[in-house]
Design an enzyme around this catalytic site. Structure first.
Site, PDB file in Angstrom:
ATOM      1  N   TRP A  23       0.865  -1.173   0.000  1.00  0.00           N
ATOM      2  CA  TRP A  23       0.000   0.000   0.000  1.00  0.00           C
ATOM      3  C   TRP A  23       0.903   1.224   0.000  1.00  0.00           C
ATOM      4  O   TRP A  23       1.742   1.365   0.880  1.00  0.00           O
ATOM      5  CB  TRP A  23      -0.895  -0.030   1.236  1.00  0.00           C
ATOM      6  CG  TRP A  23      -1.957   1.009   1.252  1.00  0.00           C
ATOM      7  CD1 TRP A  23      -1.954   2.152   1.990  1.00  0.00           C
ATOM      8  CD2 TRP A  23      -3.171   1.002   0.513  1.00  0.00           C
ATOM      9  NE1 TRP A  23      -3.091   2.869   1.765  1.00  0.00           N
ATOM     10  CE2 TRP A  23      -3.862   2.182   0.841  1.00  0.00           C
ATOM     11  CE3 TRP A  23      -3.737   0.132  -0.410  1.00  0.00           C
ATOM     12  CZ2 TRP A  23      -5.088   2.503   0.303  1.00  0.00           C
ATOM     13  CZ3 TRP A  23      -4.965   0.457  -0.945  1.00  0.00           C
ATOM     14  CH2 TRP A  23      -5.626   1.627  -0.593  1.00  0.00           C
ATOM     15  N   ALA A  57       0.038  -3.194   5.577  1.00  0.00           N
ATOM     16  CA  ALA A  57       0.747  -3.266   6.857  1.00  0.00           C
ATOM     17  C   ALA A  57       0.167  -4.332   7.776  1.00  0.00           C
ATOM     18  O   ALA A  57       0.902  -4.967   8.537  1.00  0.00           O
ATOM     19  CB  ALA A  57       0.716  -1.898   7.543  1.00  0.00           C
ATOM     20  N   PHE A  58      -1.126  -4.549   7.700  1.00  0.00           N
ATOM     21  CA  PHE A  58      -1.786  -5.513   8.577  1.00  0.00           C
ATOM     22  C   PHE A  58      -1.221  -6.922   8.397  1.00  0.00           C
ATOM     23  O   PHE A  58      -1.223  -7.726   9.328  1.00  0.00           O
ATOM     24  CB  PHE A  58      -3.294  -5.500   8.298  1.00  0.00           C
ATOM     25  CG  PHE A  58      -4.113  -6.156   9.365  1.00  0.00           C
ATOM     26  CD1 PHE A  58      -4.324  -5.531  10.590  1.00  0.00           C
ATOM     27  CD2 PHE A  58      -4.691  -7.396   9.156  1.00  0.00           C
ATOM     28  CE1 PHE A  58      -5.085  -6.135  11.579  1.00  0.00           C
ATOM     29  CE2 PHE A  58      -5.455  -8.011  10.139  1.00  0.00           C
ATOM     30  CZ  PHE A  58      -5.658  -7.372  11.353  1.00  0.00           C
ATOM     31  N   VAL A  83      -2.304   5.067   6.581  1.00  0.00           N
ATOM     32  CA  VAL A  83      -2.831   6.420   6.453  1.00  0.00           C
ATOM     33  C   VAL A  83      -4.219   6.527   7.060  1.00  0.00           C
ATOM     34  O   VAL A  83      -4.959   5.551   7.156  1.00  0.00           O
ATOM     35  CB  VAL A  83      -2.867   6.879   4.975  1.00  0.00           C
ATOM     36  CG1 VAL A  83      -1.470   6.885   4.384  1.00  0.00           C
ATOM     37  CG2 VAL A  83      -3.792   6.023   4.148  1.00  0.00           C
ATOM     38  N   ARG A  89     -10.216   3.518  11.750  1.00  0.00           N
ATOM     39  CA  ARG A  89      -9.633   2.212  11.491  1.00  0.00           C
ATOM     40  C   ARG A  89      -8.101   2.242  11.470  1.00  0.00           C
ATOM     41  O   ARG A  89      -7.458   1.317  11.928  1.00  0.00           O
ATOM     42  CB  ARG A  89     -10.158   1.659  10.173  1.00  0.00           C
ATOM     43  CG  ARG A  89      -9.628   0.303   9.850  1.00  0.00           C
ATOM     44  CD  ARG A  89     -10.307  -0.256   8.598  1.00  0.00           C
ATOM     45  NE  ARG A  89      -9.632  -1.473   8.238  1.00  0.00           N
ATOM     46  CZ  ARG A  89      -8.702  -1.559   7.308  1.00  0.00           C
ATOM     47  NH1 ARG A  89      -8.345  -0.509   6.629  1.00  0.00           N
ATOM     48  NH2 ARG A  89      -8.135  -2.709   7.038  1.00  0.00           N
ATOM     49  N   SER A 114      10.930  -1.647  13.172  1.00  0.00           N
ATOM     50  CA  SER A 114       9.776  -1.106  12.470  1.00  0.00           C
ATOM     51  C   SER A 114      10.014   0.273  11.869  1.00  0.00           C
ATOM     52  O   SER A 114      10.444   1.194  12.561  1.00  0.00           O
ATOM     53  CB  SER A 114       8.582  -1.011  13.419  1.00  0.00           C
ATOM     54  OG  SER A 114       7.482  -0.418  12.756  1.00  0.00           O
ATOM     55  N   HIS A 128       2.927  16.469  -0.417  1.00  0.00           N
ATOM     56  CA  HIS A 128       2.995  15.391   0.579  1.00  0.00           C
ATOM     57  C   HIS A 128       3.749  14.186   0.029  1.00  0.00           C
ATOM     58  O   HIS A 128       4.513  13.539   0.759  1.00  0.00           O
ATOM     59  CB  HIS A 128       1.588  14.979   1.026  1.00  0.00           C
ATOM     60  CG  HIS A 128       1.090  15.776   2.181  1.00  0.00           C
ATOM     61  ND1 HIS A 128       0.340  15.228   3.186  1.00  0.00           N
ATOM     62  CD2 HIS A 128       1.243  17.083   2.509  1.00  0.00           C
ATOM     63  CE1 HIS A 128       0.049  16.158   4.076  1.00  0.00           C
ATOM     64  NE2 HIS A 128       0.571  17.286   3.683  1.00  0.00           N
TER      65      HIS A 128
END
Length: 166
Positions: A23, A57-58, A83, A89, A114, A128
């Site tokens: 992601w 990431a999960f 993000v 969430r 990490s 950004h």
């Protein structure tokens, strides 16, 4: 520090793993690539670093756990970007990922590092994007240094006459 984080004479595994979430891969891979480059400067050759991709990431903690349990890795690094999509969430995902990574290292005795970051504000704007590309490069360099330094410290402790209690 210009030596490999784990010396060839050590009985410890000689490889490192980097797990990256896909992601926002264009940003996340900045950390991964900077970590690989910094590890090379620290004497840890690219041929001893395995790269793994997961969807988000999960998914990082489970793969990190399997890699740690394999016994092949002296350390595991994680890179990801979580993000705020306008709902809460992201806070739950962040907590789950970081808690999961901590659990992996405590359960397996393989250090886990990490660079899974959760910026307060992230927008798809050009400004950004440029900022986070640079920021993730910096975090990747820091990730590599933390890994190399910790592995050197653990190796030194293991070589003390008394060793460290398991």
């Amino acid at each position: 520090m210009n030596q490999s984080p784990v010396s060839p004479a050590s009985s410890q595994p000689q490889r490192l793993a980097i797990v990256s979430a896909q992601w926002h891969a264009d940003i996340v891979h900045q950390a991964r690539d900077a970590a690989v480059a910094e590890l090379a400067k620290l004497g840890f050759g690219r041929q001893r670093i395995d790269l793994f991709d997961v969807p988000g990431a999960f998914e990082i903690p489970l793969l990190a756990k399997r890699l740690a349990a394999s016994g092949r890795y002296a350390g595991i690094m994680a890179c990801g970007l979580i993000v705020n999509g306008g709902i809460y969430r992201h806070e739950f995902v962040t907590t789950a990922v970081i808690d999961g990574l901590m659990r992996v290292q405590l359960d397996t005795d393989v250090p886990v590092f990490s660079a899974v970051l959760t910026p307060r504000d992230f927008h798809e704007s050009e400004e950004h994007q440029a900022f986070f590309h640079q920021h993730f490069r910096k975090k990747g360099t820091e990730l590599a240094r933390a890994c190399a330094g910790t592995l050197a410290q653990l190796q030194a402790l293991a070589q003390e006459p008394e060793g460290i209690a398991a």
